[in-house]
Design a protein around this motif. Sequence first.
Motif, short mmCIF file in Angstrom:
data_model
loop_
_atom_site.label_atom_id
_atom_site.label_comp_id
_atom_site.label_asym_id
_atom_site.label_seq_id
_atom_site.Cartn_x
_atom_site.Cartn_y
_atom_site.Cartn_z
N ASP A 5 45.32 41.30 52.31
CA ASP A 5 45.39 41.04 51.09
C ASP A 5 44.45 40.17 50.63
N HIS A 6 43.57 41.07 49.75
CA HIS A 6 42.10 40.83 49.31
C HIS A 6 42.05 39.34 48.55
N HIS A 15 44.26 36.90 48.55
CA HIS A 15 44.74 35.79 49.39
C HIS A 15 43.60 35.41 50.37
N ARG A 66 47.25 37.40 55.31
CA ARG A 66 48.41 38.08 55.62
C ARG A 66 48.02 39.47 55.03
N ILE A 78 48.71 43.17 53.15
CA ILE A 78 49.24 43.77 51.76
C ILE A 78 50.45 43.94 51.70
#
Length: 218
Positions: A34-35, A37, A80, A82
């Motif tokens: 997750d970019h 995050h 985390r 995606i």
Amino acid sequence: MTIARRGIITDWGGVLTSPLPETIDAWLAADGIDHEHYRRVMRGWLQEAYAGGAVSPVHALERGEVETTEFERRLAAELRLIDGGAVPAEGLIERMFAGFLPVESMYATLRQARGQGVRTCLLSNSWGNGYPREMFVDTFDAVVISGEVGMRKPEPEIFAHALGLVGLSARECVFVDDVERNVEAARELGMLGILHRDPEETRVRLEEACGVRLDVMV
């Protein structure tokens, strides 16, 4: 009268490698992380590392005070995928740095400067990553890796250590880095600071600062 600088001290990641944002984005995409995050987590950690606030996990890693595997576990726990899944910790740093490719023109610039009597030194904040040390032999008179010396940029002690290795004063040296706080720290010590954004721009500025001809051909 402008005095020619006799030494170049330079960062590695983002200066002698492909740009950090591009390589990090490629790693995040490849691992399915997750970019946004990731950005939030690292923004907090790096602000702590460079703003002089609370002790950041980055401090300990860059000084070599924590094992790379422990940092990987801690970082993976914060991230985390995606799809919401867990990020594998093992080999995280290796995967992160896999896309950091050498910028041949920057190496050529430094080698040409060194060939004309300019002292050269690598000064890198390590994340427990590997380095292409075979490329350093003909490029640098000295190599300073933060985790190996227990100091990190922008601490003045690590700059003093690098200066001592090349046998020059701060006012005799140019410092190149892509992190503005590190460049500011070098300037505060008396070095000429270059905030790296483009290899050609940096080459021209080094040529002017050191009074040498750098006709880079790669």
